[in-house]
Design a protein around this motif. Sequence first.
Motif, PDB file in Angstrom:
ATOM      1  N   GLU A   1       0.817  -1.211   0.000  1.00 56.42           N
ATOM      2  CA  GLU A   1       0.000   0.000   0.000  1.00 56.42           C
ATOM      3  C   GLU A   1       0.850   1.260   0.000  1.00 56.42           C
ATOM      4  OE1 GLU A   1      -0.606  -2.163   2.894  1.00 56.42           O
ATOM      5  OE2 GLU A   1      -1.766  -3.413   1.538  1.00 56.42           O
ATOM      6  N   ALA A   2       2.088   1.153   0.463  1.00 56.78           N
ATOM      7  CA  ALA A   2       2.944   2.327   0.551  1.00 56.78           C
ATOM      8  C   ALA A   2       3.490   2.738  -0.814  1.00 56.78           C
ATOM      9  CB  ALA A   2       4.096   2.060   1.506  1.00 56.78           C
ATOM     10  N   LEU A   3       3.207   1.952  -1.848  1.00 55.38           N
ATOM     11  CA  LEU A   3       3.726   2.246  -3.177  1.00 55.38           C
ATOM     12  C   LEU A   3       2.663   2.865  -4.070  1.00 55.38           C
ATOM     13  CD1 LEU A   3       5.729  -1.034  -3.847  1.00 55.38           C
ATOM     14  CD2 LEU A   3       6.589   1.146  -2.988  1.00 55.38           C
ATOM     15  N   GLU A   4       3.108   3.705  -4.968  1.00 57.72           N
ATOM     16  CA  GLU A   4       2.219   4.292  -5.961  1.00 57.72           C
ATOM     17  C   GLU A   4       1.787   3.192  -6.934  1.00 57.72           C
ATOM     18  OE1 GLU A   4       1.065   7.362  -6.246  1.00 57.72           O
ATOM     19  OE2 GLU A   4       2.248   8.339  -4.712  1.00 57.72           O
ATOM     20  N   PRO A   5       0.568   3.228  -7.443  1.00 48.71           N
ATOM     21  CA  PRO A   5       0.107   2.197  -8.366  1.00 48.71           C
ATOM     22  C   PRO A   5       0.703   2.326  -9.768  1.00 48.71           C
ATOM     23  CG  PRO A   5      -1.595   3.849  -8.053  1.00 48.71           C
ATOM     24  CD  PRO A   5      -0.479   4.173  -7.099  1.00 48.71           C
ATOM     25  N   GLU A   6       1.255   3.472 -10.100  1.00 51.66           N
ATOM     26  CA  GLU A   6       1.814   3.689 -11.432  1.00 51.66           C
ATOM     27  C   GLU A   6       3.138   2.954 -11.587  1.00 51.66           C
ATOM     28  OE1 GLU A   6       2.562   7.469 -14.378  1.00 51.66           O
ATOM     29  OE2 GLU A   6       2.436   7.798 -12.241  1.00 51.66           O
ATOM     30  N   THR A   7       3.362   2.355 -12.741  1.00 45.89           N
ATOM     31  CA  THR A   7       4.628   1.674 -13.013  1.00 45.89           C
ATOM     32  C   THR A   7       5.386   2.412 -14.101  1.00 45.89           C
ATOM     33  OG1 THR A   7       3.607   0.226 -14.657  1.00 45.89           O
ATOM     34  CG2 THR A   7       3.715  -0.588 -12.386  1.00 45.89           C
ATOM     35  N   TRP A   8       6.697   2.274 -14.070  1.00 45.46           N
ATOM     36  CA  TRP A   8       7.578   2.891 -15.048  1.00 45.46           C
ATOM     37  C   TRP A   8       8.424   1.776 -15.658  1.00 45.46           C
ATOM     38  CZ3 TRP A   8       7.109   8.122 -15.776  1.00 45.46           C
ATOM     39  CH2 TRP A   8       6.384   8.815 -14.813  1.00 45.46           C
ATOM     40  N   THR A   9       8.445   1.688 -16.975  1.00 47.31           N
ATOM     41  CA  THR A   9       9.164   0.610 -17.645  1.00 47.31           C
ATOM     42  C   THR A   9      10.296   1.184 -18.490  1.00 47.31           C
ATOM     43  OG1 THR A   9       7.138  -0.671 -17.760  1.00 47.31           O
ATOM     44  CG2 THR A   9       8.920  -1.350 -19.201  1.00 47.31           C
ATOM     45  N   THR A  10      11.467   0.577 -18.360  1.00 52.19           N
ATOM     46  CA  THR A  10      12.616   0.910 -19.186  1.00 52.19           C
ATOM     47  C   THR A  10      13.008  -0.344 -19.948  1.00 52.19           C
ATOM     48  OG1 THR A  10      13.406   2.534 -17.583  1.00 52.19           O
ATOM     49  CG2 THR A  10      15.004   1.730 -19.165  1.00 52.19           C
ATOM     50  N   GLU A  11      13.186  -0.227 -21.253  1.00 53.48           N
ATOM     51  CA  GLU A  11      13.552  -1.366 -22.100  1.00 53.48           C
ATOM     52  C   GLU A  11      14.989  -1.181 -22.576  1.00 53.48           C
ATOM     53  OE1 GLU A  11      12.344  -2.919 -26.504  1.00 53.48           O
ATOM     54  OE2 GLU A  11      10.748  -2.138 -25.246  1.00 53.48           O
ATOM     55  N   THR A  12      15.847  -2.163 -22.305  1.00 52.10           N
ATOM     56  CA  THR A  12      17.261  -2.060 -22.657  1.00 52.10           C
ATOM     57  C   THR A  12      17.677  -3.261 -23.490  1.00 52.10           C
ATOM     58  OG1 THR A  12      17.632  -0.965 -20.530  1.00 52.10           O
ATOM     59  CG2 THR A  12      19.575  -1.710 -21.711  1.00 52.10           C
ATOM     60  N   HIS A  13      18.454  -3.003 -24.559  1.00 52.30           N
ATOM     61  CA  HIS A  13      18.991  -4.062 -25.416  1.00 52.30           C
ATOM     62  C   HIS A  13      20.509  -4.038 -25.300  1.00 52.30           C
ATOM     63  CE1 HIS A  13      15.135  -4.840 -27.419  1.00 52.30           C
ATOM     64  NE2 HIS A  13      14.936  -3.543 -27.226  1.00 52.30           N
ATOM     65  N   PHE A  14      21.105  -5.229 -25.186  1.00 51.53           N
ATOM     66  CA  PHE A  14      22.548  -5.376 -25.008  1.00 51.53           C
ATOM     67  C   PHE A  14      23.158  -6.152 -26.169  1.00 51.53           C
ATOM     68  CE2 PHE A  14      20.598  -5.141 -20.841  1.00 51.53           C
ATOM     69  CZ  PHE A  14      21.376  -4.189 -20.196  1.00 51.53           C
ATOM     70  N   ASP A  15      24.463  -5.946 -26.414  1.00 53.36           N
ATOM     71  CA  ASP A  15      25.170  -6.765 -27.393  1.00 53.36           C
ATOM     72  C   ASP A  15      25.825  -7.941 -26.671  1.00 53.36           C
ATOM     73  OD1 ASP A  15      27.451  -5.752 -26.161  1.00 53.36           O
ATOM     74  OD2 ASP A  15      28.160  -4.648 -27.910  1.00 53.36           O
ATOM     75  N   ALA A  16      26.575  -8.759 -27.395  1.00 53.41           N
ATOM     76  CA  ALA A  16      27.193  -9.962 -26.819  1.00 53.41           C
ATOM     77  C   ALA A  16      28.241  -9.634 -25.758  1.00 53.41           C
ATOM     78  CB  ALA A  16      27.829 -10.801 -27.925  1.00 53.41           C
ATOM     79  N   MET A  17      28.753  -8.395 -25.764  1.00 54.47           N
ATOM     80  CA  MET A  17      29.761  -8.000 -24.777  1.00 54.47           C
ATOM     81  C   MET A  17      29.134  -7.337 -23.555  1.00 54.47           C
ATOM     82  SD  MET A  17      32.702  -6.614 -27.365  1.00 54.47           S
ATOM     83  CE  MET A  17      33.825  -6.206 -26.060  1.00 54.47           C
ATOM     84  N   GLY A  18      27.804  -7.267 -23.524  1.00 59.41           N
ATOM     85  CA  GLY A  18      27.120  -6.681 -22.379  1.00 59.41           C
ATOM     86  C   GLY A  18      26.972  -5.170 -22.437  1.00 59.41           C
ATOM     87  N   ARG A  19      27.313  -4.580 -23.577  1.00 56.81           N
ATOM     88  CA  ARG A  19      27.178  -3.131 -23.721  1.00 56.81           C
ATOM     89  C   ARG A  19      25.752  -2.780 -24.134  1.00 56.81           C
ATOM     90  NH1 ARG A  19      32.120  -2.281 -27.806  1.00 56.81           N
ATOM     91  NH2 ARG A  19      30.757  -3.707 -28.890  1.00 56.81           N
ATOM     92  N   VAL A  20      25.301  -1.628 -23.722  1.00 52.81           N
ATOM     93  CA  VAL A  20      23.956  -1.175 -24.073  1.00 52.81           C
ATOM     94  C   VAL A  20      23.935  -0.785 -25.547  1.00 52.81           C
ATOM     95  CG1 VAL A  20      22.201   0.577 -23.659  1.00 52.81           C
ATOM     96  CG2 VAL A  20      23.477  -0.376 -21.743  1.00 52.81           C
TER      97      VAL A  20
END
Length: 84
Positions: free
Chosen positions: A17-36
């Motif tokens: 209950e202490a949290l806001e109901p709104e969610t925030w989504t971040t989408e991240t894609h990485f390469d084989a070396m782990g870089r964004v």
Amino acid sequence: MRKTYNAETNWSQGSVEALEPETWTTETHFDAMGRVLSRREPDGALYEPIFHISGRLDKAYMTRPAARARLSSTASPTIRKANG
């Protein structure tokens, strides 16, 4: 995010209950070396880094959805001499 950020919350009871109901989504894609490769922010902005062949960050682009303008930033290392 917490509704009452300026007061302590008792997380031991598993209260959500202490949290806001709104969610925030971040989408991240990485390469084989782990870089964004790209990151989509909650506001719709798109961050795209460009890497030099050596692996260091060469440029970064940020596209804002409202303006649809692509902002560019060139990463340049800062070299400072040690005072001695």
